[in-house]
Enzyme design. Sequence first.
Site, PDB file in Angstrom:
ATOM      1  N   CYS A 106       0.540   3.226   3.494  1.00 56.09           N
ATOM      2  CA  CYS A 106       1.021   2.739   4.795  1.00 56.09           C
ATOM      3  C   CYS A 106       2.089   1.653   4.711  1.00 56.09           C
ATOM      4  CB  CYS A 106      -0.152   2.233   5.631  1.00 56.09           C
ATOM      5  SG  CYS A 106      -0.848   0.654   5.069  1.00 56.09           S
ATOM      6  N   CYS A 112      -4.974   0.512   6.540  1.00 57.23           N
ATOM      7  CA  CYS A 112      -5.198   1.965   6.651  1.00 57.23           C
ATOM      8  C   CYS A 112      -6.485   2.427   5.970  1.00 57.23           C
ATOM      9  CB  CYS A 112      -4.011   2.738   6.101  1.00 57.23           C
ATOM     10  SG  CYS A 112      -3.838   2.664   4.300  1.00 57.23           S
ATOM     11  N   CYS A 115      -7.281  -1.232   1.556  1.00 57.51           N
ATOM     12  CA  CYS A 115      -6.208  -1.739   2.409  1.00 57.51           C
ATOM     13  C   CYS A 115      -6.778  -2.044   3.787  1.00 57.51           C
ATOM     14  CB  CYS A 115      -5.089  -0.699   2.514  1.00 57.51           C
ATOM     15  SG  CYS A 115      -3.763  -1.153   3.652  1.00 57.51           S
ATOM     16  N   CYS A 164       0.854  -1.178   0.000  1.00 62.18           N
ATOM     17  CA  CYS A 164       0.000   0.000   0.000  1.00 62.18           C
ATOM     18  C   CYS A 164       0.894   1.232   0.000  1.00 62.18           C
ATOM     19  CB  CYS A 164      -0.901  -0.004   1.232  1.00 62.18           C
ATOM     20  SG  CYS A 164      -1.903   1.487   1.405  1.00 62.18           S
ATOM     21  N   CYS A 211      -8.650  -5.445  -9.726  1.00 60.64           N
ATOM     22  CA  CYS A 211      -8.261  -4.377 -10.629  1.00 60.64           C
ATOM     23  C   CYS A 211      -7.807  -3.203  -9.756  1.00 60.64           C
ATOM     24  CB  CYS A 211      -9.460  -4.013 -11.508  1.00 60.64           C
ATOM     25  SG  CYS A 211      -9.111  -2.779 -12.746  1.00 60.64           S
TER      26      CYS A 211
END
Length: 140
Positions: free
Chosen positions: A57, A106, A103, A54, A128
């Site tokens: 984070c 976060c 995510c 991510c 996607c």
Amino acid sequence: MSTTESSDVPVQKTDDEWRTELTSEEYRVLRQAGTERPYTGEYYDTNTKGVYQCRACGHELFTSNEKFDSHCGWPSFWAPLAENTVRYLHDHSMGMQRTEVRCANCDSHLGHLFEGEGYGTPTDQRFCINSVSMKLLEQP
């Protein structure tokens, strides 16, 4: 599939904190559920080996082992790195019913999950994901 509330995620920051840490495009996609234009993202056509984290984070989300070329213009994966690395929300925007992928660490918007499209992958799922939502940690 994890469908935890956003208040249950470990990393929580104020809107001002996110704005100072992310570029305007990263903020638009990650925090406002935007979408980058197809075929413009950094990772849509890369075959580099590694782990996709991510961008907000650093939480590990996907690996290159599950990445495949779906010809849709965004990076596509047939599964996340592990159970509970991402969470799912119902998305009724743009006149469609979709599954939003976020995510789990976060609550940043990553992209969408599509199923039953007939890809020859083990799950017949297509995560996607916006390139701007991730950063690739290359591995030899």
